[in-house]
Design a protein around this motif. Structure first.
Motif, mmCIF file in Angstrom:
data_model
loop_
_atom_site.group_PDB
_atom_site.id
_atom_site.type_symbol
_atom_site.label_atom_id
_atom_site.label_comp_id
_atom_site.label_asym_id
_atom_site.label_seq_id
_atom_site.Cartn_x
_atom_site.Cartn_y
_atom_site.Cartn_z
ATOM 1 N N SER A 66 0.852 -1.196 0.000
ATOM 2 C CA SER A 66 0.000 0.000 0.000
ATOM 3 C C SER A 66 0.880 1.235 0.000
ATOM 4 O O SER A 66 2.064 1.186 0.350
ATOM 5 N N PHE A 67 0.259 2.347 -0.387
ATOM 6 C CA PHE A 67 0.959 3.625 -0.351
ATOM 7 C C PHE A 67 -0.006 4.716 0.079
ATOM 8 O O PHE A 67 -1.093 4.863 -0.485
ATOM 9 N N ALA A 68 0.386 5.479 1.104
ATOM 10 C CA ALA A 68 -0.385 6.638 1.546
ATOM 11 C C ALA A 68 0.446 7.878 1.256
ATOM 12 O O ALA A 68 1.520 8.065 1.839
ATOM 13 N N GLY A 69 -0.020 8.703 0.340
ATOM 14 C CA GLY A 69 0.752 9.882 -0.038
ATOM 15 C C GLY A 69 0.076 10.650 -1.147
ATOM 16 O O GLY A 69 -1.001 10.281 -1.625
ATOM 17 N N ALA A 70 0.738 11.718 -1.548
ATOM 18 C CA ALA A 70 0.203 12.586 -2.595
ATOM 19 C C ALA A 70 1.195 12.696 -3.739
ATOM 20 O O ALA A 70 2.407 12.597 -3.516
#
Length: 535
Positions: free
Chosen positions: A345-349
């Motif tokens: 998963s990836f949490a970011g902008a």
């Protein structure tokens, strides 16, 4: 005459002599054994009783005693011992007004680490005493009172509540992501306040600076500089507080003892925010860490600038602040058993500037994640809806559901997300050694492959590898070993509730204090060696 007396008279004289000798030997043995037991009991009980026992070789006496207590200290009961323990409270500002072993020092990469003491000492705080400077309120408490203006982009006041932990997280009834208590919406720049409030409950504080092994300077440097990072403030305004601080410190008797080399400070931002090289108004940050006095101090930061000898990175604050070991063990058990349907998963902008390396790697990660059913993407740039990346429940939920968590560089090398993922039992994937391996040497294993996966950034940006395929090929046995190591690391990267104490495990605060004490002890030993060699 009784039968026993008659039998005794019938014994030959030599037999009587040996009977008497055995009796004397038995009594002597019992007496000596009792002395040894009493000696051991006094050594471990910390009652402060004086007891003298001759060594067998008769050359010296061993005398055990407690350190005399300063007259202004108070005695409290320590639940971890069998007797009262002396605790000395430091003179310090009360931030809570906002609502809501000394031992051998081993060097690892120029960092002193305190080992267990080689000899018995009844003073459990020997080598651990810390003196806290009583600074003017403008350096800490007044900054909290002006919390509305600490950041240009949002109001920091809610995050200063609950001793710097921020608002308490109340999970929806249907959600079962977190534990019921001690989760807070903690801001990543709140470390200085959390650390200061935790230090107020440190068991080895002293008002007598001559007893102190280290001296803490509770200046909220990160909150101070945060006011001026945007808006074109003059450098003289930005540097006013740092210069006033070091001027005051240099005048104190505690400073002159080692010229500040036993002092330490906590900065809740990255190193570059305090390393302005020029005096032009367009340059970034303050020059706090370039001031001559500051170069003598040890500085704890959420990210260091690299090979700076007096900088020591410590973890970003996470959302979990337990009050007991039981809560930590309960959370670790939950993370061992949670189902993880996503590979990564990836949490970011995304970053608009595609020319920079950090923007390029992020944009490529998002592209690869969005087209893979094995990846879960949490978009932190959703301006039209609620930004779930600021929601502790949603962030933790995403990381809990994943085996691997992608951690590319952002605005700087490190990310708070790294510690959020470790807290959720998710194996971090790094693309630059400065994101963790060259940073958190006190808190994370030296062997990065024991708890993480490393993919060179250029392999991704130049499309030589696909993240999904790389992670799929990691053997299951290695995944299980890394997961086990990650869950074991959880206590080391969280900060407990500031007014609580942990009895059997060390959290990020404990490890940071232990590290700084070892660092200062190493400096003292090196200084002693230099003086001895020159004399």
């Amino acid at each position: 005459m009784s039968e026993g007396q008659a039998q005794n008279m019938d014994k030959p004289p030599l037999r009587k002599f040996f009977d008497s000798l055995r009796f004397v030997f038995l009594i002597s043995f019992m007496f000596c054994f009792s002395l040894l037991l009493l000696d051991y009991y006094v050594a471990v009980s910390d009652h402060g009783i004086e007891f003298i026992l001759f060594h067998i070789n008769g050359t010296n006496h061993a005398q055990r005693h407690t350190m005399p207590e300063p007259s202004n200290s108070s005695s409290i009961f320590n639940e971890t011992a069998h007797c009262p323990e002396k605790k000395i409270h430091a003179n310090q500002n009360d931030v809570s007004a906002i609502p809501a072993a000394q031992g051998e020092v081993h060097k690892r990469n120029n960092i002193g680490v305190v080992a267990d003491p080689p000899s018995r000492n009844l003073d459990s705080c020997s080598g651990k005493y810390i003196y806290v400077h009583d600074l003017a309120r403008s350096f800490n408490e007044d900054l909290l009172k002006g919390c509305h203006s600490l950041m240009r982009w949002f109001d920091m006041c809610p995050y200063m509540t609950n001793l710097g932990l921020g608002p308490k997280v109340i999970e929806k009834p249907k959600e079962k992501v977190l534990l019921k208590e001690n989760w807070y919406a903690t801001n990543q720049f709140s470390l200085e306040v959390i650390f200061h409030n935790t230090m107020k409950n440190y068991k080895c504080l002293t008002k007598d600076s001559s007893l102190a092994s280290a001296i803490y300077v509770p200046y909220y440097a990160g909150l101070d500089v945060g006011q001026y990072l945007w808006g074109g403030f003059n450098v003289s305004i930005r540097d006013a507080s740092p210069k006033e601080l070091v001027k005051w410190l240099a005048q104190q008797p505690e400073w002159k003892r080692m010229w500040g080399r036993d002092h330490f400070i906590v900065g809740g931002r990255i190193s570059w925010d305090f390393r302005r090289v020029t005096d032009t108004n367009d340059d970034w940050g303050t020059k706090l860490m370039l001031l001559p006095e500051a170069k003598n101090m040890s500085i704890l930061l959420i990210e260091s600038a690299g090979s700076k000898e007096n900088e020591f990175p410590i973890p970003y604050p996470t959302y979990f602040h337990p009050t007991t070991e039981r809560e930590i063990f309960q959370w670790q058990k939950k993370m061992r058993n949670v189902k993880r349907p996503y590979l990564f998963s990836f949490a970011g902008a995304p970053r608009p500037d595609s020319n920079s390396l950090s923007s390029s790697i992020r944009n490529e990660i998002i592209k690869q994640c969005q087209f893979r059913s094995s990846c879960r993407f949490l978009n932190c740039h959703d301006s039209h809806h609620h930004n779930h990346c600021n929601d502790p429940v949603q962030v933790t939920k995403v990381f809990q559901s994943s085996v691997f968590c992608i951690q590319p560089p952002g605005d700087s090398f490190t990310r708070r997300s790294t510690f959020d993922s470790i807290l959720a039992g998710c194996i971090p994937v790094f693309f630059d050694p400065n994101s963790a391996y060259n940073q958190y040497l006190w808190h994370l294993p030296k062997n990065g492959s024991s708890y993480s996966v490393y993919i060179p950034v250029t392999d991704v940006t130049q499309k030589r590898v696909m993240i999904n395929e790389t992670l799929s090929r990691v053997p299951k046995s290695e995944v299980l070993a890394m997961k086990k190591e990650i869950i074991k690391l959880i206590p080391r990267i969280i900060y407990r509730y500031p007014s609580s104490r942990l009895e059997t495990v060390e959290d990020a605060f404990d490890i940071s204090v232990k590290g700084i004490l070892g660092r200062i002890e190493a400096i003292k030993r090196d200084t002693t060696k230099v003086n001895d060699s020159s004399s």
